[in-house]
Write an enzyme that holds these catalytic residues in place. Structure first.
Site, PDB file in Angstrom:
ATOM      1  N   GLN A  62      -5.665  -9.004  -2.072  1.00 20.86           N
ATOM      2  CA  GLN A  62      -5.331  -7.996  -1.012  1.00 20.86           C
ATOM      3  C   GLN A  62      -6.835  -7.504  -0.279  1.00 20.86           C
ATOM      4  O   GLN A  62      -7.110  -6.937   0.233  1.00 20.86           O
ATOM      5  CB  GLN A  62      -4.720  -6.821  -2.088  1.00 20.86           C
ATOM      6  CG  GLN A  62      -3.722  -6.604  -1.979  1.00 20.86           C
ATOM      7  CD  GLN A  62      -3.310  -7.425  -3.243  1.00 20.86           C
ATOM      8  OE1 GLN A  62      -3.649  -7.261  -4.029  1.00 20.86           O
ATOM      9  NE2 GLN A  62      -1.751  -6.504  -3.364  1.00 20.86           N
TER      10      GLN A  62
ATOM     11  N   ASN B 171      -3.367   2.235  -9.822  1.00 16.35           N
ATOM     12  CA  ASN B 171      -3.745   1.806  -8.856  1.00 16.35           C
ATOM     13  C   ASN B 171      -3.629   0.096  -9.352  1.00 16.35           C
ATOM     14  O   ASN B 171      -3.183   0.021 -10.391  1.00 16.35           O
ATOM     15  CB  ASN B 171      -5.536   2.252  -8.523  1.00 16.35           C
ATOM     16  CG  ASN B 171      -5.742   1.730  -7.096  1.00 16.35           C
ATOM     17  OD1 ASN B 171      -4.616   2.209  -6.162  1.00 16.35           O
ATOM     18  ND2 ASN B 171      -6.494   1.097  -7.190  1.00 16.35           N
TER      19      ASN B 171
ATOM     20  N   ASP C 144      -1.307   4.579  -6.174  1.00 18.01           N
ATOM     21  CA  ASP C 144      -0.247   4.425  -6.061  1.00 18.01           C
ATOM     22  C   ASP C 144       0.639   6.013  -6.591  1.00 18.01           C
ATOM     23  O   ASP C 144       1.550   6.501  -5.777  1.00 18.01           O
ATOM     24  CB  ASP C 144      -0.034   3.225  -6.706  1.00 18.01           C
ATOM     25  CG  ASP C 144      -0.105   2.414  -5.805  1.00 18.01           C
ATOM     26  OD1 ASP C 144      -1.202   1.198  -6.343  1.00 18.01           O
ATOM     27  OD2 ASP C 144       0.280   1.708  -4.792  1.00 18.01           O
TER      28      ASP C 144
ATOM     29  N   GLY D 254       1.154  -1.335   0.258  1.00 16.17           N
ATOM     30  CA  GLY D 254       0.195  -0.050  -0.107  1.00 16.17           C
ATOM     31  C   GLY D 254       1.175   1.181   0.521  1.00 16.17           C
ATOM     32  O   GLY D 254       1.829   1.361   0.708  1.00 16.17           O
TER      33      GLY D 254
HETATM   34  O1  MRU Z   1       0.810  -3.788  -4.807  1.00 16.09           O
HETATM   35  P1  MRU Z   1       0.282  -3.107  -3.632  1.00 16.09           P
HETATM   36  O2  MRU Z   1      -0.690  -4.071  -2.573  1.00 16.09           O
HETATM   37  O3  MRU Z   1       0.920  -2.501  -2.287  1.00 16.09           O
HETATM   38  O4  MRU Z   1      -0.932  -2.638  -4.362  1.00 16.09           O
HETATM   39  C1  MRU Z   1      -1.848  -1.031  -3.282  1.00 16.09           C
HETATM   40  C2  MRU Z   1      -2.442  -0.830  -4.547  1.00 16.09           C
HETATM   41  O5  MRU Z   1      -2.695  -0.513  -5.347  1.00 16.09           O
HETATM   42  C3  MRU Z   1      -3.255   0.267  -3.174  1.00 16.09           C
HETATM   43  O6  MRU Z   1      -4.913   0.632  -4.160  1.00 16.09           O
HETATM   44  C4  MRU Z   1      -2.637   2.171  -3.274  1.00 16.09           C
HETATM   45  O7  MRU Z   1      -1.319   1.402  -2.589  1.00 16.09           O
HETATM   46  C5  MRU Z   1      -3.430   3.012  -1.789  1.00 16.09           C
HETATM   47  S1  MRU Z   1      -2.963   2.536  -0.533  1.00 16.09           S
HETATM   48  C6  MRU Z   1      -3.935   3.743   0.341  1.00 16.09           C
END
Ligand code: MRU
Length: 345
Positions: free
Chosen positions: A209, A260, A250, A63
């Site tokens: 997730q 995202n 992201d 995240g």
């Molecule tokens: O691969 P991840 O689990 O790190 O991806 C996270 C996401 O895509 C979230 O939606 C994004 O980081 C926003 S977190 C507040």
């Protein structure tokens, strides 16, 4: 409160900000190992650079905002073992290793640059204990992140009315931030205000997730949550169950294009087709004003093994996609709700 990313002192005090009188050194980065959720709630205590980089890569901490906080506190944890001679250069080398862990979330680079800039400033002024200064800056980044998430919750909560169905993708909750989340923050705030609604949480293949993390944390908080497979979103929208989509991000370009988790772009297209408002929630540390559009946002590609393909079959596994700004109804940051046309400077 989920203590996703924290500083833990040798005495075992867990901190999310500086508390007067608590000796901060020696200490370690403490994270929830998210690869073990929802089965087990396990914490890792880390002060070794290779272990921290590996934890970020395998998504033990994940995240965008949480990665930034973990990188800053992880840098401080590793730096305390460095000799005073050549300290600043050695810290920059550690920061470079952390920066190479994952490419898409800009919060990682933002937090590391902020920590290193603070160190350079202190070194120049010959002021303070440099190791302690790194811990203090890491804690300041974490405390700010928590404040930003709460503000996002307050600004986004009016979007949520009692009885709504809300779709979200991946996990942009307390597990993805210092606390409270970005996309989930308005949900927590609306729930605290007494409004009841249903959250549809996309499973979020390939690492799940949504079903493992989002559903777990919302259920734990007493919010009604339904897990659906990613390929069900269109049908669920057609059935009239979704009034609102809220996702995290992201990296957001100056024009509002938002990267995202893979699958987000498809949801935005579906939302447009069904006339459902589509919102992004993120702190300003996620906005990369150096990028005019989302075209140059670096997209992480992950291991084929995550997909589970038949032996010998090639796999394509981009971890993120970019939703064009014209599909976004609004972007909620700690400063308020931004409506199109977006122009972040
Ligand atoms: O691969 P991840 O689990 O790190 O991806 C996270 C996401 O895509 C979230 O939606 C994004 O980081 C926003 S977190 C507040």
């Amino acid at each position: 409160m989920l203590e996703t990313v924290r500083w833990i002192t040798a005495e075992g005090t867990v901190l999310d900000c500086f508390e007067a009188g608590v000796p901060l050194l020696p200490g370690k980065l403490r994270i929830i190992d998210q690869t073990q959720l929802p089965k087990d709630l396990v914490y890792l205590e880390l002060d070794d650079i290779e272990e921290i980089v590996a934890a970020i890569k395998r998504l033990s901490v994940r995240g965008a905002p949480a990665i930034g906080c973990a990188a800053a506190l992880g840098l401080a944890a590793c730096a305390q073992h460095l000799p005073d001679e050549g300290f600043a250069g050695a810290v920059e080398a550690l920061a470079d290793k952390l920066a190479a862990s994952r490419p898409t979330a800009v919060n990682l680079f933002w937090a590391l640059e902020r920590a290193c800039a603070h160190l350079r400033k202190c070194a120049l002024a010959r002021s303070g204990d440099l190791k302690l200064e790194l811990v203090l800056e890491g804690l300041a980044i974490l405390a700010e992140d928590i404040r930003m998430c709460r503000a996002i919750g307050a600004h986004g909560a009016p979007l949520i009315e009692a009885g709504m169905g809300i779709l979200t993708h991946c996990n942009a909750g307390a597990l993805a931030t210092g606390d409270f989340g970005t996309a989930l923050a308005p949900m927590y705030a609306a729930h605290d205000a007494g409004r009841r609604f249903t959250v549809y949480s996309d499973e979020t293949r390939p690492l799940n997730q949504g079903s493992r993390l989002t559903a777990w944390e919302l259920h734990r908080a007493g919010i009604d949550v339904v897990t659906i497979c990613d390929n069900m979103a269109a049908q669920v929208m057609k059935e009239g169950k979704i009034d609102l989509v809220i996702v995290g991000s992201d990296r957001i370009a100056a024009n509002g294009d938002a990267a995202n988790k893979i699958g987000t772009y498809g949801l935005a297209v579906l939302a447009k087709h069904h006339g459902i408002p589509f919102y992004v929630a993120a702190p300003t540390s996620t906005i990369d004003t150096a990028l005019a559009t989302g075209a140059r946002i670096p997209i992480e590609h992950r291991a084929a093994a995550e997909i589970g393909a038949a032996d010998g079959v090639r796999v394509y596994n981009p971890a993120f996609d970019v939703t064009p700004h014209e599909l976004i109804s609004g972007i909620v940051t700690e400063n308020g709700l931004h409506r199109p046309p977006f122009k972040f400077v």
